[in-house]
Design an enzyme around this catalytic site. Structure first.
Site, short mmCIF file in Angstrom:
data_model
loop_
_atom_site.label_atom_id
_atom_site.label_comp_id
_atom_site.label_asym_id
_atom_site.label_seq_id
_atom_site.Cartn_x
_atom_site.Cartn_y
_atom_site.Cartn_z
N GLY A 170 -10.13 3.64 2.80
CA GLY A 170 -11.59 3.80 2.74
C GLY A 170 -11.96 5.12 2.08
O GLY A 170 -11.09 5.98 1.88
N ASP A 184 -7.13 9.29 12.85
CA ASP A 184 -6.16 8.20 12.71
C ASP A 184 -6.04 7.51 14.07
O ASP A 184 -5.71 8.16 15.06
CB ASP A 184 -4.83 8.82 12.27
CG ASP A 184 -3.75 7.79 12.02
OD1 ASP A 184 -3.73 6.75 12.72
OD2 ASP A 184 -2.91 8.03 11.13
N LEU A 214 -8.09 8.67 21.17
CA LEU A 214 -9.46 9.06 20.81
C LEU A 214 -10.31 9.02 22.07
O LEU A 214 -10.36 8.00 22.76
CB LEU A 214 -10.00 8.06 19.78
CG LEU A 214 -11.47 8.25 19.36
CD1 LEU A 214 -11.64 9.53 18.55
CD2 LEU A 214 -11.96 7.04 18.53
N TYR A 251 1.98 -6.48 8.39
CA TYR A 251 0.56 -6.80 8.57
C TYR A 251 0.39 -7.98 9.53
O TYR A 251 -0.30 -7.88 10.54
CB TYR A 251 -0.06 -7.11 7.21
CG TYR A 251 -1.55 -7.35 7.22
CD1 TYR A 251 -2.44 -6.31 7.42
CD2 TYR A 251 -2.06 -8.64 7.02
CE1 TYR A 251 -3.82 -6.54 7.42
CE2 TYR A 251 -3.43 -8.87 7.01
CZ TYR A 251 -4.30 -7.82 7.21
OH TYR A 251 -5.66 -8.06 7.20
N LYS A 273 -0.84 -7.65 13.37
CA LYS A 273 -2.12 -8.25 13.81
C LYS A 273 -1.88 -9.24 14.95
O LYS A 273 -2.72 -9.39 15.83
CB LYS A 273 -2.79 -8.97 12.63
CG LYS A 273 -3.34 -8.02 11.57
CD LYS A 273 -4.64 -7.37 12.04
CE LYS A 273 -5.29 -6.57 10.92
NZ LYS A 273 -6.56 -5.96 11.32
N HIS A 289 -12.21 -2.02 -3.25
CA HIS A 289 -11.70 -0.99 -4.17
C HIS A 289 -11.11 -1.65 -5.41
O HIS A 289 -10.36 -2.61 -5.30
CB HIS A 289 -10.64 -0.14 -3.46
CG HIS A 289 -10.43 1.15 -4.16
ND1 HIS A 289 -9.69 1.23 -5.32
CD2 HIS A 289 -10.89 2.38 -3.90
CE1 HIS A 289 -9.69 2.49 -5.74
NE2 HIS A 289 -10.42 3.21 -4.90
#
Ligand code: NAD
Ligand code: UDP
Ligand code: UDP
Length: 327
Positions: A43, A63, A68, A150, A154, A186
């Site tokens: 991003g 990250d 967090l 990936y 997921k 992008h």
């Protein structure tokens, strides 16, 4: 927890990415306090630059593989590179982002009793042997291939969401997103819509992998974001997983012709080798979303491509570097 504002405090991880930036925009417009968290791997600040002056928008570089601690009411967990070129660049980090990222965001949701939505993917079905794909299909995934970081990341994130739901009574929503496209993809991300548009605008040949006979179903980003927000608002009893995508199915050759038409380009097509484990066909069955979200996509591919081409023609996209990202 005490609440002093009537605004909902919404966390969007991966909020500076393609889908995340559109989601932040819509959530802000709907009167929420939006906290966008992103490590800027794929991003960019440019995607959310127009929101930075908004008093109810906040951006944090972080990250999600690290804990967090923030106070929020809802979490949209989108942080994860989504294009094969990007997620295969550092596959270990990709798995960490999906798995450690999910654990941290679920731990956060558990502590503050937030509702949490996971951006899962049609890739959980792998190279599907059932067509179209319904949510009760368990998939056909190579666990050790190049796409596994990936796909399996997921899938594991989905497992974690359902275990936190069963074990800790978390309010969860799992969205299986099918190929989505639109402004702010992008130009270097290697995905087929952005590749074809960039190639067509430059008058270069469009690169068809394999014979171009494989199919995908492309959803315009505004439709997808609408579905994500509707999903978050469903009653607590509805967890998903739910397919979100546009069921109109196209071969990659069809797409090339549509992009050539939308750009008015004189480009031809060239054939390149098919990447390993590239799914042959993909199309969502969206009956569950229609039933629970009263939603179906509204923007057909030709209209969505027209809007996306307009973005790629514009100064914003033209200013981005066009060198192959990790060649
Ligand atoms: P994107 O690459 O534009 O956005 C992902 C965002 O996550 C980026 O801003 C990136 O910097 C950020 N990010 C990556 N790793 C991070 C980390 N460890 N910590 C914090 N931020 C991190 O991709 P997108 O197309 O906008 O996809 C968004 C989400 O939707 C992803 O989770 C993706 O798997 C899912 N999805 C997208 C599609 C699609 O067709 N676009 C299809 C299925 C699922
Ligand atoms: N976590 C976080 N923010 C929070 C609460 C937890 O990032 O507000 C992280 C924390 O680092 C932990 C993970 O989420 O490793 C899982 O939390 P959980 O409470 O489920 O497990 P535990 O703390 O017992 O490992
Ligand atoms: N593809 C292609 N040319 C490109 C980029 C991709 O033919 O320049 C093909 C790719 O092999 C795949 C399809 O288009 O069959 C969609 O690829 P993308 O990377 O966009 O998404 P995904 O494979 O994850 O669905």
């Amino acid at each position: 927890m005490r609440k002093y504002s009537i605004r909902k405090r919404v966390l969007v991880t991966g909020g500076a990415g393609f889908i995340g930036s559109h989601l932040c925009e819509k959530l802000l417009a709907a009167g929420n306090d939006v906290l966008c968290v992103d490590n800027f791997f794929t991003g960019t600040r440019d995607n959310i630059a127009h929101l930075l002056g908004e008093p109810h928008f906040e951006l944090a570089r972080h990250d999600v593989t690290f804990p967090l601690y923030v106070e929020v009411d809802e979490i949209y967990n989108l942080a994860c590179p989504a294009a094969p070129v990007h997620y295969q660049y550092d596959p270990v980090q990709t798995t960490k982002t999906s798995v450690h990222g999910a654990i941290n965001m679920l731990g956060l949701a558990k502590r503050v009793k937030a509702k949490i939505l996971q951006a899962s993917t049609s890739e959980v079905y792998g190279d599907p042997q059932v067509h179209p794909q319904r949510e009760d299909y368990w998939g056909h995934v190579n666990p050790i291939g190049l796409r596994a970081c990936y796909d399996e990341g997921k899938r594991c994130a989905e497992t974690l969401f359902f275990d936190y739901h069963r074990q800790h009574r978390l309010r969860i929503k799992v969205a299986r997103i099918f190929n989505t496209y639109g402004p702010r993809m992008h130009p270097n991300d290697g995905r087929v819509v952005s590749n074809f548009i960039v190639q067509a605008l430059a008058g270069e040949p469009l690169t068809l992998y394999g014979k171009g006979a494989q199919t995908r179903s492309f959803c315009y980003v505004d439709d997808l974001v609408d579905a994500l927000i509707r999903l978050m608002a469903t009653p607590d009893g509805f967890t998903g997983p739910v397919n979100l995508g546009n069921p109109a199915e196209f071969t990659i050759s069809d797409l090339a012709q549509l992009v050539i038409a939308a750009t008015g380009s004189k480009s031809k097509v060239v054939f390149r080798p098919l990447p390993p484990d590239d799914p042959l066909q993909r199309k969502p069955d969206i009956s569950l979303a229609e039933q629970h979200l009263s939603w179906r996509p509204r923007i057909p591919l030709d209209e969505g491509l027209r809007r996306t081409v307009a973005y790629f023609r514009g100064a914003e996209a033209a200013a981005l570097p066009r060198v192959a990202a990790y060649a």
